[in-house]
Write a protein that holds these residues in place. Structure first.
Motif, PDB file in Angstrom:
ATOM      1  N   GLY A 169       0.618  -1.160   0.054  1.00 20.20           N
ATOM      2  CA  GLY A 169      -0.187  -0.145   0.284  1.00 20.20           C
ATOM      3  C   GLY A 169       1.470   1.036   0.113  1.00 20.20           C
ATOM      4  O   GLY A 169       0.539   2.377   0.493  1.00 20.20           O
ATOM      5  N   VAL A 170       1.851   1.008  -0.253  1.00 19.26           N
ATOM      6  CA  VAL A 170       2.933   2.305  -0.116  1.00 19.26           C
ATOM      7  C   VAL A 170       3.868   1.758  -1.286  1.00 19.26           C
ATOM      8  O   VAL A 170       4.124   1.789  -1.628  1.00 19.26           O
ATOM      9  N   SER A 171       3.977   3.578  -1.540  1.00 20.17           N
ATOM     10  CA  SER A 171       4.784   3.778  -2.724  1.00 20.17           C
ATOM     11  C   SER A 171       5.840   4.395  -2.757  1.00 20.17           C
ATOM     12  O   SER A 171       6.741   4.071  -2.347  1.00 20.17           O
ATOM     13  N   LYS A 172       5.875   5.839  -3.369  1.00 28.61           N
ATOM     14  CA  LYS A 172       7.026   6.354  -2.774  1.00 28.61           C
ATOM     15  C   LYS A 172       8.008   6.753  -1.793  1.00 28.61           C
ATOM     16  O   LYS A 172       9.171   6.887  -1.989  1.00 28.61           O
ATOM     17  N   GLU A 173       6.697   6.660  -0.691  1.00 32.61           N
ATOM     18  CA  GLU A 173       7.378   6.855   0.058  1.00 32.61           C
ATOM     19  C   GLU A 173       8.271   5.540   0.833  1.00 32.61           C
ATOM     20  O   GLU A 173       9.370   5.766   1.745  1.00 32.61           O
ATOM     21  N   ARG A 174       8.295   4.858   0.169  1.00 34.69           N
ATOM     22  CA  ARG A 174       9.168   3.387   1.028  1.00 34.69           C
ATOM     23  C   ARG A 174      10.280   3.751   0.383  1.00 34.69           C
ATOM     24  O   ARG A 174      11.490   2.943   0.453  1.00 34.69           O
ATOM     25  N   VAL A 175      11.067   4.105  -0.686  1.00 37.66           N
ATOM     26  CA  VAL A 175      12.251   4.603  -1.288  1.00 37.66           C
ATOM     27  C   VAL A 175      13.296   5.763  -0.589  1.00 37.66           C
ATOM     28  O   VAL A 175      12.289   7.314  -0.950  1.00 37.66           O
ATOM     29  N   ILE A 176      14.034   5.385  -0.626  1.00 34.43           N
ATOM     30  CA  ILE A 176      14.780   6.439   0.140  1.00 34.43           C
ATOM     31  C   ILE A 176      15.816   7.479  -0.653  1.00 34.43           C
ATOM     32  O   ILE A 176      16.678   6.344  -1.261  1.00 34.43           O
ATOM     33  N   LEU A 193      13.497  -4.441  11.912  1.00 36.25           N
ATOM     34  CA  LEU A 193      12.556  -3.248  11.683  1.00 36.25           C
ATOM     35  C   LEU A 193      13.204  -1.916  12.097  1.00 36.25           C
ATOM     36  O   LEU A 193      13.508  -1.416  13.365  1.00 36.25           O
ATOM     37  N   VAL A 194      13.083  -1.417  11.302  1.00 34.86           N
ATOM     38  CA  VAL A 194      13.222   0.345  11.394  1.00 34.86           C
ATOM     39  C   VAL A 194      11.219   1.188  11.840  1.00 34.86           C
ATOM     40  O   VAL A 194      10.918   0.640  11.061  1.00 34.86           O
ATOM     41  N   GLU A 195      11.547   2.767  12.901  1.00 34.58           N
ATOM     42  CA  GLU A 195      11.103   2.794  13.151  1.00 34.58           C
ATOM     43  C   GLU A 195      11.087   4.063  11.549  1.00 34.58           C
ATOM     44  O   GLU A 195      12.067   4.836  11.639  1.00 34.58           O
ATOM     45  N   LYS A 196       9.685   4.774  11.848  1.00 35.89           N
ATOM     46  CA  LYS A 196       9.755   6.723  10.843  1.00 35.89           C
ATOM     47  C   LYS A 196      10.482   7.272  12.237  1.00 35.89           C
ATOM     48  O   LYS A 196       9.897   7.847  12.914  1.00 35.89           O
ATOM     49  N   GLY A 197      11.552   8.453  10.915  1.00 37.36           N
ATOM     50  CA  GLY A 197      12.597   8.608  11.471  1.00 37.36           C
ATOM     51  C   GLY A 197      13.755   8.575  12.310  1.00 37.36           C
ATOM     52  O   GLY A 197      14.525   8.568  12.812  1.00 37.36           O
ATOM     53  N   GLN A 198      13.544   7.328  12.126  1.00 39.11           N
ATOM     54  CA  GLN A 198      14.849   6.549  13.207  1.00 39.11           C
ATOM     55  C   GLN A 198      15.850   6.805  11.903  1.00 39.11           C
ATOM     56  O   GLN A 198      15.989   6.856  10.802  1.00 39.11           O
ATOM     57  N   THR A 211      11.717   7.036   6.451  1.00 40.48           N
ATOM     58  CA  THR A 211      10.861   7.205   6.031  1.00 40.48           C
ATOM     59  C   THR A 211       9.442   6.715   6.083  1.00 40.48           C
ATOM     60  O   THR A 211       8.746   7.141   6.705  1.00 40.48           O
ATOM     61  N   ILE A 212       9.160   5.764   6.259  1.00 42.21           N
ATOM     62  CA  ILE A 212       7.844   5.129   7.068  1.00 42.21           C
ATOM     63  C   ILE A 212       8.918   4.063   7.843  1.00 42.21           C
ATOM     64  O   ILE A 212       9.728   3.561   8.017  1.00 42.21           O
ATOM     65  N   ILE A 232      19.523   4.672  -2.414  1.00 39.21           N
ATOM     66  CA  ILE A 232      20.006   4.185  -1.619  1.00 39.21           C
ATOM     67  C   ILE A 232      19.584   3.373  -0.540  1.00 39.21           C
ATOM     68  O   ILE A 232      20.069   2.610   0.391  1.00 39.21           O
ATOM     69  N   ALA A 233      18.259   3.308   0.330  1.00 41.48           N
ATOM     70  CA  ALA A 233      17.583   2.553   0.816  1.00 41.48           C
ATOM     71  C   ALA A 233      16.156   2.229  -0.218  1.00 41.48           C
ATOM     72  O   ALA A 233      15.195   3.082  -0.935  1.00 41.48           O
ATOM     73  N   ASP A 234      15.727   1.043   0.509  1.00 34.74           N
ATOM     74  CA  ASP A 234      13.972   0.345   0.693  1.00 34.74           C
ATOM     75  C   ASP A 234      13.918   0.206   1.342  1.00 34.74           C
ATOM     76  O   ASP A 234      14.091  -0.779   2.110  1.00 34.74           O
ATOM     77  N   ILE A 235      12.690   0.854   2.150  1.00 34.74           N
ATOM     78  CA  ILE A 235      11.696  -0.441   2.983  1.00 34.74           C
ATOM     79  C   ILE A 235       9.920  -0.803   2.821  1.00 34.74           C
ATOM     80  O   ILE A 235       9.686  -0.201   1.944  1.00 34.74           O
TER      81      ILE A 235
END
Length: 270
Positions: A169-176, A193-198, A211-212, A232-235
């Motif tokens: 359910g997430v698109s552009k927000e998952r890619v950093i 496992l990461v938290e938004k803002g970490q 980002t998420i 550089i990253a993908d969540i």
């Protein structure tokens, strides 16, 4: 009698899915890579052999070689050779052997950076940037959606939109993308496992924040020199899908199946 082989340009996660499928189907494959690949999903990318000398993807081993002549030894060991040769300088000599059956451009550069139909008896391009029937024989659609994996005999794949496909359910927000240029220093690792803002990394002195909330599905290699705006990253927002960090994706498997279909329909057998 020596067997024919297939060349794959690129060793990132989508390319590695194609390579893995070809290997499992009995094809001999040679990977051509750059000297500094920038894979995000490194746990499922054969290009990591550039740095480590070898790479495993779902039980299949890839070995870095220093010259094309070393392929035979690696193939005899039931492994996949990788050669650092981004410009394809080895192609002329390999074509002369009469054993090169096909070439697949799986660099996923969103543009053609040097592949032509003259490189092999059969050429395939993955994603946008190639024109089927002109610079390659076939193109395989890589955009998520109804046409994913579609084999294109004339024309182009869907142009790059710059918007990642939807996952959980997430698109552009998952890619950093990198907030600055510099050397990246990772603070989190793939499958964490990461938290938004970490803070998951630093580029120079600039922090990189998640980002998420979710599973860190991929992050570029520690110590890589990145530019501002570089992916550089993908969540993955689906925390329960942690195991997916170590396995080929559904999208990549679909594309791989289409490549095998083309080869077999064109008479290129293992």
């Amino acid at each position: 009698m020596k067997e024919n082989f297939v060349i794959v340009r690129g060793g990132g996660d989508l390319a590695s899915a194609v390579i893995h499928r070809l290997y499992r189907c009995g094809y001999r494959v040679l990977i051509l890579e750059s000297d500094a690949p920038s894979a995000i999903r490194r746990m499922v990318s054969f290009c990591e052999a550039v740095y480590d000398g070898e790479a495993f993807v779902e039980g299949v081993l890839c070995q870095r070689i220093e010259k094309a002549e070393d392929c035979e030894q690696v193939w005899k060991a039931k492994e996949i050779p990788l050669l650092v040769d981004p410009e394809g300088k080895c192609l002329s000599a390999l074509r002369e052997t009469g054993r090169l059956s096909a070439l697949i451009d799986a660099i996923i550069a969103k543009r053609n950076i040097g592949t032509s139909r003259e490189m092999a008896p059969l050429t395939i391009g993955l994603g946008p940037g190639f024109q089927a029937g002109e610079d390659v024989d076939f193109v395989v659609e890589t955009m998520r959606g109804h046409d994913l994996g579609r084999i294109i005999e004339e024309g182009f794949a869907i142009p790059n939109t710059g918007i990642p496909g939807v996952v959980g359910g997430v698109s552009k927000e998952r890619v950093i993308h990198s907030p600055a240029a510099g050397i990246i220093k990772n603070k989190a690792k793939i499958a964490d496992l990461v938290e938004k803002g970490q803070i998951i990394a630093y580029v120079g002195e600039t922090p990189v924040e998640a980002t998420i909330t979710g599973v860190l599905r991929g992050i570029i290699r520690d110590g890589y020199s990145v530019w501002k705006g570089m992916k550089i990253a993908d969540i993955d927002p689906r925390k329960e899908e942690k195991k997916n960090c170590f396995t080929i994706s559904d999208k990549a498997r679909c594309i791989a199946g289409s490549v095998v279909e083309i080869l077999m329909n064109q008479g290129v057998m293992p």
